[in-house]
Scaffold this motif. Structure first.
Motif, PDB file in Angstrom:
ATOM      1  N   TYR A  27       1.389  -1.142   0.119  1.00 26.04           N
ATOM      2  CA  TYR A  27       0.092  -0.149   0.201  1.00 26.04           C
ATOM      3  C   TYR A  27       1.010   1.171  -0.025  1.00 26.04           C
ATOM      4  N   ASN A  29      -0.316   4.499  -0.380  1.00 27.77           N
ATOM      5  CA  ASN A  29      -1.308   6.040  -0.123  1.00 27.77           C
ATOM      6  C   ASN A  29      -2.755   5.018   0.496  1.00 27.77           C
ATOM      7  N   ASP A  30      -3.506   6.082   0.894  1.00 23.09           N
ATOM      8  CA  ASP A  30      -4.779   5.474   2.188  1.00 23.09           C
ATOM      9  C   ASP A  30      -5.519   5.141   0.415  1.00 23.09           C
ATOM     10  N   GLU A  31      -5.704   5.312  -0.699  1.00 25.47           N
ATOM     11  CA  GLU A  31      -6.102   5.367  -2.209  1.00 25.47           C
ATOM     12  C   GLU A  31      -6.028   3.553  -2.083  1.00 25.47           C
ATOM     13  N   ASP A  32      -4.637   3.523  -1.554  1.00 28.65           N
ATOM     14  CA  ASP A  32      -4.868   1.566  -1.803  1.00 28.65           C
ATOM     15  C   ASP A  32      -5.417   1.170  -1.321  1.00 28.65           C
ATOM     16  N   THR A  58       2.066  -2.187   6.598  1.00 33.56           N
ATOM     17  CA  THR A  58       2.838  -1.337   5.547  1.00 33.56           C
ATOM     18  C   THR A  58       2.625  -2.674   4.384  1.00 33.56           C
ATOM     19  N   HIS A  91      -0.108   2.515 -10.303  1.00 38.49           N
ATOM     20  CA  HIS A  91       0.826   3.666  -9.753  1.00 38.49           C
ATOM     21  C   HIS A  91       2.025   3.032 -10.852  1.00 38.49           C
TER      22      HIS A  91
END
Length: 205
Positions: A27, A29-32, A58, A91
């Protein structure tokens, strides 16, 4: 060499973990994280799973899953496969996101479910990422104590009913139960040993 067969049972309860390839973050970022949670919910609905607990770290995640139809492998293939596709597309990457196969432990529900759910949500505290379990927004803990809306597939009522018939009192007792586990190591050590030693392992008393 052929891969060892996994034991998949209707009504089986599993602690599942999957780690990033070469220990890389899964992950960014928070979107992930939100995308992964939405996908977990979709998988639970599609494959008739019940989720008792989860925690996003993480470079790995933990889930406690009950498979009504004995289809753990199919669901995990979808969860990790679709997430990998989405992650790489978002990404602009290619290749593996997860390191090999997921690992799963078959758990006796009556003996270990409460301890296991506590173990899972305390992972960020044990890793010293936060000081208190309620400070980590990416686990099932806040939904269990009614501080955020749970995933549709997250089974909260059953877990709380093990502490008290009154939901408000059950939440308080559950909170105390979780925090009391910070200094307890035996169940953690047994779970880690089982995860490290095999692709699939039953946890028995």
């Amino acid at each position: 060499m052929a891969r060892p067969l996994r034991l998949e049972l209707p009504g089986g309860l599993y602690h599942v973990t999957s780690r990033g390839n070469a220990r890389s973050e899964i992950y960014l970022n928070d979107e992930d994280r939100l995308n992964w949670l939405a996908l977990l919910n979709d998988v639970c609905e599609r494959f008739n799973w019940i989720c008792h607990a989860y925690c996003l770290m993480t470079n790995h995640y933990h889930i406690v899953i009950e498979t009504i139809e004995g289809n753990l492998s199919k669901g995990m293939r979808h969860l990790n496969g679709v997430y990998t596709q989405n992650f790489n597309r978002h990404h602009h990457r290619v290749g593996h996101v997860f390191q090999g196969r997921y690992k799963a432990i078959l758990v006796e529900k009556d003996h270990y479910l409460l301890e296991l759910c506590r173990y899972v949500v305390l992972n960020p505290v044990r890793a010293k990422m936060v000081n208190d379990v309620e400070d980590w927004p990416w686990s099932s803990y806040l939904a269990t104590v009614n501080q955020t809306t749970p995933l549709k597939s997250l089974q909260v009522d059953w877990l709380l009913s093990q502490f008290d018939a009154n939901k408000d009192q059950a939440i308080v007792t559950y909170q105390n139960f979780v925090r009391a586990g910070v200094g307890l190591a035996p169940i953690w050590e047994r779970l880690k040993e089982a995860l490290n030693n095999s692709q699939f392992s039953p946890l028995s008393s």
